[in-house]
Design an enzyme around this catalytic site. Structure first.
Site, short mmCIF file in Angstrom:
data_model
loop_
_atom_site.label_atom_id
_atom_site.label_comp_id
_atom_site.label_asym_id
_atom_site.label_seq_id
_atom_site.Cartn_x
_atom_site.Cartn_y
_atom_site.Cartn_z
N ASP A 67 0.83 -1.22 0.08
CA ASP A 67 0.05 -0.15 -0.05
C ASP A 67 1.07 1.31 0.05
O ASP A 67 1.91 1.22 0.29
CB ASP A 67 -0.68 0.03 1.52
CG ASP A 67 -2.15 -0.83 1.38
OD1 ASP A 67 -2.24 -1.42 0.24
OD2 ASP A 67 -2.50 -1.05 2.30
N LYS B 64 -0.24 2.56 -7.02
CA LYS B 64 0.08 3.21 -8.30
C LYS B 64 -0.09 2.25 -9.71
O LYS B 64 -0.82 2.60 -10.42
CB LYS B 64 1.44 3.73 -7.96
CG LYS B 64 1.61 4.99 -7.26
CD LYS B 64 3.09 5.62 -7.95
CE LYS B 64 3.48 6.66 -6.85
NZ LYS B 64 4.73 6.49 -6.24
N MET C 230 -9.15 7.63 9.29
CA MET C 230 -9.77 8.57 8.18
C MET C 230 -10.62 9.42 8.54
O MET C 230 -11.60 9.79 8.01
CB MET C 230 -10.40 7.54 7.04
CG MET C 230 -9.32 6.63 6.73
SD MET C 230 -9.91 5.26 5.57
CE MET C 230 -10.39 4.05 6.88
#
Ligand code: SAH
Length: 259
Positions: A42, A62, A175
């Site tokens: 990650d 990516k 988050m």
């Protein structure tokens, strides 16, 4: 310690890399990284940990698709590599079973008939609590700990606000940066005290770790100063003793800010 290999040909080992600092990696994670032919990682996993891998490194954040790779593409990537007979490590930040989309990846492997196993890692909430000198649970204060996310696939995540608004509750909010105003509003609407401590721990265990002490009332304004990954510890303030050691923080390069 077991001498069985932790990675097997044509199989996938899910590995929790911990919150960032290499010292937080388990011995098992270290061994799995050394044994793997391919490590699919990650964005959250830093270079210091990736440097321990001997095989090919693939950034699943990516890999040809830009910063937000669709989950289906990541599943296909993992299945594809394991299908060639490679020993694959799927490396995730923190613990792989906390907000890590582990189930989706396991289901993809099972559909393809590929073996898998899990090596857990230290989740960022545990590291954040340690950084502020606090315990996530405490007799007489909180009988449970909630691990919640600020948002989910549908936007800001709804939680049991009424339960969380009770005094003494502790939650680790992952988050939560973008959702901080929403979280603050919902909790106050359900009667939470504006003076409830909320401590933001950014880049826990990394050299740029930052601890920002706030309250529910100042949470959304304070959260705007965050730039890196951060856990919000709702119901916990940094312990005074931990704050009273500025020379230690200076020596370790840690910054502490009070808002
Ligand atoms: N599996 C991870 C969580 C992944 S979700 C774990 O167990 O920690 C990503 C969120 O985790 C980030 O938005 C942030 O809230 C938190 N996070 C991950 N690494 C962190 C770190 N080093 N310091 C603070 N928060 C972190």
């Amino acid at each position: 310690m077991s001498h069985q290999p932790l990675t097997h040909n044509g199989a996938v080992t899910f590995v929790g890399a911990g919150p960032g600092c290499v010292d937080m990696l388990t011995m098992g994670a270290f061994r799995a990284l050394q044994e793997a032919d391919v490590v699919i990682h990650d964005r959250l996993v830093g270079p210091e940990i990736l440097a321990l891998a001997k095989g090919t490194l693939i950034d699943a954040g990516k890999e040809g698709f830009g910063p937000s790779t669709p989950q289906s593409a990541i599943n296909a990537l993992i299945v594809g590599h394991a299908g060639t007979g490679a020993r694959v490590v799927r490396l995730k930040g923190g613990d792989c079973g906390i907000f890590g989309r582990l189930d989706e990846e396991i289901e993809a492997l099972e559909a393809a008939g590929i073996q898998w196993s899990i090596l857990p890692g230290l989740t960022s909430a545990a590291a954040a609590a340690a950084a502020i000198g606090q315990s996530l649970t405490k007799r007489g204060r909180n009988r449970g700990l909630r691990i919640v996310t600020g948002h989910d696939m549908d936007g800001f995540a709804d939680q049991d606000w009424k339960g969380l608004a009770r005094s003494g509750e502790v939650a680790a909010i992952y988050m939560g940066k973008k959702a901080s105003r929403f979280i603050q509003g919902r909790l106050m609407m359900h009667g939470a005290d504006a003076n409830t401590p909320v401590t933001l721990v950014e880049n826990a265990t990394r050299p740029d770790q930052r601890i920002v002490a706030a309250t529910l009332g100042t949470l959304s304004d304070t959260a705007t100063c965050l730039t890196g990954p951060a856990v919000m510890l709702y119901g916990l303030a940094p312990r005074a003793a931990a704050q009273a050691l500025p020379e230690l923080h200076e020596a370790s390069g840690l910054k502490e800010v009070t808002a």
